[in-house]
Every structure is written in C-alpha cells, then in structure tokens.
Design an enzyme around this catalytic site. Structure first.
Site, PDB file in Angstrom:
ATOM      1  N   CYS A  34       0.853  -1.194   0.000  1.00 40.82           N
ATOM      2  CA  CYS A  34       0.000   0.000   0.000  1.00 40.82           C
ATOM      3  C   CYS A  34       0.885   1.238   0.000  1.00 40.82           C
ATOM      4  O   CYS A  34       1.801   1.354   0.817  1.00 40.82           O
ATOM      5  CB  CYS A  34      -0.914  -0.003   1.222  1.00 40.82           C
ATOM      6  SG  CYS A  34      -1.970   1.462   1.344  1.00 40.82           S
ATOM      7  N   GLN A  52       0.430   4.085   1.048  1.00 38.52           N
ATOM      8  CA  GLN A  52       0.357   4.891   2.268  1.00 38.52           C
ATOM      9  C   GLN A  52       0.660   4.095   3.534  1.00 38.52           C
ATOM     10  O   GLN A  52       0.385   4.557   4.637  1.00 38.52           O
ATOM     11  CB  GLN A  52      -1.036   5.522   2.380  1.00 38.52           C
ATOM     12  CG  GLN A  52      -1.381   6.479   1.254  1.00 38.52           C
ATOM     13  CD  GLN A  52      -2.072   5.787   0.079  1.00 38.52           C
ATOM     14  OE1 GLN A  52      -1.973   4.577  -0.094  1.00 38.52           O
ATOM     15  NE2 GLN A  52      -2.770   6.567  -0.736  1.00 38.52           N
ATOM     16  N   ASP A  53       1.228   2.908   3.402  1.00 34.80           N
ATOM     17  CA  ASP A  53       1.508   2.067   4.571  1.00 34.80           C
ATOM     18  C   ASP A  53       2.725   2.591   5.335  1.00 34.80           C
ATOM     19  O   ASP A  53       3.842   2.559   4.824  1.00 34.80           O
ATOM     20  CB  ASP A  53       1.761   0.625   4.118  1.00 34.80           C
ATOM     21  CG  ASP A  53       2.005  -0.325   5.281  1.00 34.80           C
ATOM     22  OD1 ASP A  53       1.881   0.087   6.448  1.00 34.80           O
ATOM     23  OD2 ASP A  53       2.318  -1.508   5.012  1.00 34.80           O
ATOM     24  N   PRO A  54       2.548   3.083   6.570  1.00 34.46           N
ATOM     25  CA  PRO A  54       3.693   3.593   7.333  1.00 34.46           C
ATOM     26  C   PRO A  54       4.555   2.477   7.925  1.00 34.46           C
ATOM     27  O   PRO A  54       5.692   2.722   8.321  1.00 34.46           O
ATOM     28  CB  PRO A  54       3.039   4.422   8.449  1.00 34.46           C
ATOM     29  CG  PRO A  54       1.679   3.821   8.623  1.00 34.46           C
ATOM     30  CD  PRO A  54       1.268   3.283   7.281  1.00 34.46           C
ATOM     31  N   HIS A  55       4.025   1.244   7.996  1.00 27.65           N
ATOM     32  CA  HIS A  55       4.788   0.117   8.529  1.00 27.65           C
ATOM     33  C   HIS A  55       5.770  -0.423   7.489  1.00 27.65           C
ATOM     34  O   HIS A  55       6.976  -0.495   7.715  1.00 27.65           O
ATOM     35  CB  HIS A  55       3.838  -1.015   8.938  1.00 27.65           C
ATOM     36  CG  HIS A  55       3.780  -1.251  10.413  1.00 27.65           C
ATOM     37  ND1 HIS A  55       4.896  -1.528  11.178  1.00 27.65           N
ATOM     38  CD2 HIS A  55       2.729  -1.267  11.282  1.00 27.65           C
ATOM     39  CE1 HIS A  55       4.527  -1.696  12.437  1.00 27.65           C
ATOM     40  NE2 HIS A  55       3.228  -1.540  12.533  1.00 27.65           N
TER      41      HIS A  55
END
Length: 316
Positions: A260, A262-265
């Site tokens: 994704c 926008q995935d911050p992980h």
C-alpha cells in the site's frame, strides 16, 4: 493438540487451538481436502481476521466460498490459542519464532483435517511472515501465497518500533513477576500506544484535528488494554527477529505481493517492491488506500487484480 514442540526444543502438552472454517471442502480420491485456503492474521490477531475476505467470497467472486474451503487459526502466541495468557505461563512461556507459528499451523491442519498440502495461504502483516516462512521451508506445501502489507524482514524504522515496544515492556521491573500489576497495566498501554502512528496513513492522521487525534489516541490506548502484556512481548520479539532475505530463492509457490502506497509500517519502496524483485515470478499490486497498514479492510478495491491472479493460476 496433544503436544507441540518449539524450535528451541521446549514442549507443551494439551495445546489448545482456536479456529474457524467456512466454504466448501472438496476432496480428492483419497478423501483429502484439496481446495483449502489458509488465512494468517497479523500480530496478535485471531481467527476472526478472515472476515477481511468477506466482500470477496460471494458466488462468482475471487474467493467464491462454493469453490474454496477457508481455515483461519488464532496463531500460536495469540490469546485464544496456545499463548502466554491462555496457558497462564506468562513470562515462563517458551520463546517462539515465526517458524514456530508456521509449524504450529501446519501441525494443526494435519491433525484436525488431514491437510498436508494447501491450495493457498493468505497473510497480512505478520501473517505474511508466516506465509513466506512456510513457502521457504516447505516449498511443496502451498500452490500460492498472497502476502499483504508485509515484508521479508523487519528492519529500519520497523525494527526500531519493535525495539522501542520491547524496551518499554522490559524496563518495567514488574514484568519479571509474571503477574499483572497496576504498573504493568500502565506499561501495556504505553507499549500499545507506540503503535498508534503506524496504522492509518499520514494523510488520514493529518486530516484530523488535534482534538480528534487526542481522542483517537486515548481510545486506542484504552481498547488495547484488552491485550495481554506477555502475549504482546513474545509476539513483538518474534517479529523483531524475522528476516528471510537470504532464503527467498527457495520459494517455488506462485506469489502475489500486496503493498500500500500509504503504509507507514512497510512502505512499498522498502518492502513490497524489492521483495517482488527477489522472488522469481512474483506479482505485485500496490494499493492506494488511506487506511495505510489497515488496507486489507478494503480488498474489494483490488478485486479485479486478485481475480486476474487466481484466473492465471486456475483458469476460473
């Protein structure tokens, strides 16, 4: 299960496993289920995590429950299955690895359903670690794996987050007591709050007012008090030590990687994209979702791409 032996040699007896199934089992000539798809939850998730597939299981859809038999276990280490909290062993529970989580699942499927080969494994976040681990160590076990918002190793900012959570927990002198105290309740809340900034996208957080964020932050901390601090400690440590970068060439299953933007992980540029380049023949989908690391809650937005992957495998 009667017993389970950990990678380090520790053995537990009378091992409980929480699970659910749905769909339609189809058997081969020997009576073995041949259409099983296993769903692997994220960190401290449980069997109900499979509900993320719900929008895709109606007739004619990607994971038509008339064609597939789904099994989802509450993983080793998570409350509901064999874990520090359920066994009441707390900090005396055997240390476990992601390989242990994978073998726990394999053993249960064999003992309960006589399943020794699965059609596919779908895992999000830590569940992706499990799917990869199975594909590496048991190359003939699954026809396909789908990993979502996951990676081939915990590194960089994600390693520091895990290290920070571990530091918060172990810095509390009451942790060694093996029983819940007021201090540990506060420590559990702080350890969980460290994760708050790694769920939704940065934009979603920025679109909230500071007052709204403060309320969400408070609610998150209170809700996560339902977790067990020992379950959290053990699971976090298992993930922190996960790294299969040098073993990806052993994967022979068909692989679909879902990242994704926008995935911050696990940002695609650091995790999904390089992983897709290191696994021979792997396919990659990069979702666009403000849910960020939680984007598996809207898998229906990529149903056409998922259907394309499944049709290429099975022509249906």
């Amino acid at each position: 299960m009667d017993s389970f032996e950990f990678e380090n040699g520790d053995l537990l007896n009378d091992v409980k496993v929480e699970y659910m199934t749905f769909g339609t089992p189809i058997r081969d000539d020997e009576g073995s289920i041949k259409n099983a798809i296993i769903y692997c939850p994220g960190s401290l998730g449980n069997y109900s995590s499979v509900k993320k597939l719900a929008p895709l299981v109606d007739e004619g859809n990607v994971f038509d429950e008339n064609k597939y038999f789904f099994v989802c276990l509450t993983p080793l280490g998570s409350s509901g299955s064999c874990s520090p909290s359920l066994t009441d062993l707390k900090n005396k529970f055997p240390k476990y690895s992601i390989l242990d989580v994978a073998k726990f699942q394999m053993q249960f499927l064999k003992e309960k359903f006589n399943i020794s080969h699965v059609l596919g494994i779908i895992g999000n976040s830590m569940g992706g670690f499990v799917a990869l681990t199975l594909a590496i160590n048991y190359p003939d076990y699954a026809d396909f794996i789908i990993t979502g918002v996951s990676s081939y190793k915990v590194a960089g900012h994600d390693f520091i987050l895990s290290k920070f959570v571990d530091e918060i927990i172990t810095s509390d002198p009451d942790y060694a007591k093996g029983e819940m105290t007021y201090s540990l309740i506060r420590t559990l809340r702080l350890a969980n709050l460290a994760e708050f900034n790694f769920g939704l996208s940065h934009k979603s957080l920025r679109d909230m007012s500071n007052d709204e964020l403060a309320i969400e932050f408070e609610n998150f901390g209170n809700e996560m008090l339902e977790t067990d601090i020992y379950d959290l400690k053990y699971c976090n440590e298992a993930c922190m030590n996960f790294n299969v970068e040098d073993e990806l060439d052993r994967v022979t299953s068909n692989v679909l990687i879902i990242s994704c933007k926008q995935d911050p992980h696990f940002p695609p540029e650091f995790d999904g994209i390089p992983m897709s380049e290191m696994i021979d023949g792997a396919r990659l989908i990069v979702m666009d979702s403000e849910l960020g690391h939680l984007c598996f809650n809207e898998l229906e937005t990529i149903s056409d791409q998922l259907k394309d992957f499944m049709e290429n495998l099975y022509g249906c």
